[in-house]
Design an enzyme around this catalytic site. Structure first.
Site, short mmCIF file in Angstrom:
data_model
loop_
_atom_site.label_atom_id
_atom_site.label_comp_id
_atom_site.label_asym_id
_atom_site.label_seq_id
_atom_site.Cartn_x
_atom_site.Cartn_y
_atom_site.Cartn_z
N ASP A 144 96.38 28.32 21.99
CA ASP A 144 96.97 27.75 23.20
C ASP A 144 95.93 27.07 24.09
O ASP A 144 94.75 26.96 23.73
CB ASP A 144 97.69 28.90 23.94
CG ASP A 144 98.97 28.46 24.63
OD1 ASP A 144 99.06 27.29 25.00
OD2 ASP A 144 99.86 29.31 24.80
N ASP A 171 106.65 23.64 26.97
CA ASP A 171 107.46 24.68 26.31
C ASP A 171 108.96 24.36 26.34
O ASP A 171 109.50 23.92 27.35
CB ASP A 171 107.26 26.03 27.00
CG ASP A 171 105.86 26.56 26.80
OD1 ASP A 171 105.09 25.94 26.05
OD2 ASP A 171 105.55 27.62 27.38
#
Ligand code: GLA
Length: 474
Positions: A170, A230
């Site tokens: 990430d 997201d």
């Protein structure tokens, strides 16, 4: 044999055009699996999601038990046999801190993972599955756990010792090491090298949300890359936390991106995908409750034909019949895993207006090659059903060269036996067996729905016998 060679030649030429792929065989076709995160969060905290800046803060409740139950469910439900093989732990497997002993290896939370990650990996491998882990190219992960920035070598080495097969990496807490392609590239390339140095095949799933034009540099260092903020479990809800109109020069990918917003982002980026290098449109929300059946069918179909990784994000231990039927559509899995390993392209987008002249949505035509033919996917984002007709030659430019071919055409979302309804294995009705590229195909696409047609060239007997193959058997 001859056609295989031709195929290999074609894919090499295409790869040369796209750049050097990390095609080490680990992601020749998009990875498939399940990730332990979203349903835990969206369900448990659904009343809180509007009150907090990010659901990620509440994600810290995965345990070895949750992960093992999901792994067992993959086996018991038959999903494993269809190709869903990675069981991925997302954020929050971490202990409060790294080991205090140099070189400070990562440590799993001793309460939620009492047996440690190695034992968990062994159990997952014993089920015939693979295990994924998560970290961030930052000082902390998005949920505030310790990150891997500056610890790439020891983290990669430890993951390899634990038996990890997949790393989602990430972008939170990157300490400002972003903003230029090369800066982001260097930060992510460090982990890529560290993973390679372990000698263990570990699929590298880069997750920097499309910042700094990820698709231009990620293919040489990673197998998949997230290309947006997201996903949220919604067909088209507007949300300023996902502010960019396009990802091309997006400065704030954000989160709470609706499914159709991500589809829009993906359209110009599909050209960067191919064997070993995939745009990751984020995990699947099918089964999490925020979309209708037709919307989830669109979600699953488009992720499949665009060749996104198919990473389930629902609770596999409590799936209803419809959810299971959608995620087990063998034709869509077959397309996703097709050997040609190229995504569909969007070749048309028509704005649709109602009789008052107001825009109600659009109809999008996507098409691409398959090993023995082509796939055509038509999306209707309007709230009304849409009737149309198409000819392959019009929607799939390559078809011009194959005017003499005869095709069998299969509708991947038509019920084989309508009286059974939406149940597993009831998808895929033949529309005919000797169409050519000029045959007019009539269509009725439901509101917020999609039609997907598989065009298979050649002897219809051969084509229909191939139709019974599962994606995993290709
Ligand atoms: C980021 C990622 C998500 C998820 C969370 C976990 O937001 O983009 O996919 O991994 O972090 O905290």
């Amino acid at each position: 044999m001859k056609s295989r060679r031709l195929l290999l030649g074609l894919s090499l030429v295409l790869q040369a055009a796209m750049g050097v792929a990390k095609d080490d065989g680990l992601a020749r076709t998009p990875p498939m699996g399940w990730v332990g995160l979203s349903f835990l969060v969206e369900f448990k905290h659904s009343t809180l999601t509007t009150l907090v800046p990010s659901w990620n803060f509440f994600a810290c409740d995965i345990t070895q038990d949750t992960i093992l139950k999901a792994a067992q469910a993959l086996v018991d439900t038959g999903l494993k046999d269809l190709g869903y093989e990675y069981v991925i732990m997302d954020d929050c497997w971490h202990a409060p801190a790294r080991s205090s002993r140099r070189p400070h290896p990562p440590v799993a939370d001793p309460i939620r993972f009492p047996d440690g990650i190695k034992a968990l990996a062994d159990k997952i491998h014993a089920l015939g599955l693979k295990i994924g882990i998560y970290s961030s190219a930052g000082t902390k992960t998005c949920a505030g756990q310790f990150g891997s920035l500056g610890y790439e070598e020891i983290d990669a080495k430890t993951y390899a010792e634990w038996g990890i097969d997949y790393l989602k990496y990430d972008n939170c807490y990157n300490e400002g090491q972003a903003g230029y392609d090369l800066v982001s590239y260097n930060r992510y390339a460090k982990m890529s090298r560290a993973l390679s140095d372990t000698g263990r095949p570990i699929l590298y799933s880069l997750c920097n949300w499309g910042e700094d034009h990820t698709w231009n540099w990620a293919p040489t260092i990673a197998h998949t890359w997230r290309m947006s903020g997201d996903i949220m479990d919604s067909y088209d809800a507007y949300d300023d936390r996902c502010p960019c109109e396009s990802m091309i020069d997006c400065k704030l990918p954000g989160f709470h991106c609706s499914m159709t917003r991500i589809l829009e982002y993906a359209a110009p980026l599909v050209q960067k995908a191919g064997a070993g290098q995939w745009n990751d449109l984020d995990m699947l929300e099918v089964g999490n409750g925020g979309m209708t059946t037709d919307e989830y069918k669109t979600h699953f179909a488009m992720w499949a034909v665009i060749k996104s990784p198919l990473i389930l994000g629902n609770d596999l231990t409590k799936m209803d019949e419809v959810t299971k039927a959608i995620i087990t559509n063998k034709w869509l899995i077959k397309i996703n895993q097709d050997r040609v390993a190229l995504p569909v392209n969007r070749v048309r987008k028509s704005i649709i207006k109602n009789p008052h002249g107001e825009v109600t949505g659009n109809v999008q035509v996507w098409s691409g090659p398959l090993k023995d033919g082509a796939v055509v996917a038509i999306v209707n984002t309007t709230p009304e059903k849409y009737m149309m007709r198409y000819q392959l030659v019009d929607v799939y430019p390559q078809a011009k060269k194959t005017t003499s071919n005869r095709y069998s055409v299969l509708d991947a979302w038509a019920l084989t036996n309508p009286s059974l309804g939406i149940v597993e294995g009831n998808w895929g009705r033949s529309l005919g067996e000797s169409f050519d590229v000029t045959t007019l195909i009539p269509l009725e696409i439901p509101a917020h729905g999609v039609s997907v047609h598989l065009w298979q060239v050649g002897d219809p007997d051969r084509a229909s016998s191939q139709h019974v193959l599962h994606g995993a058997e290709l």
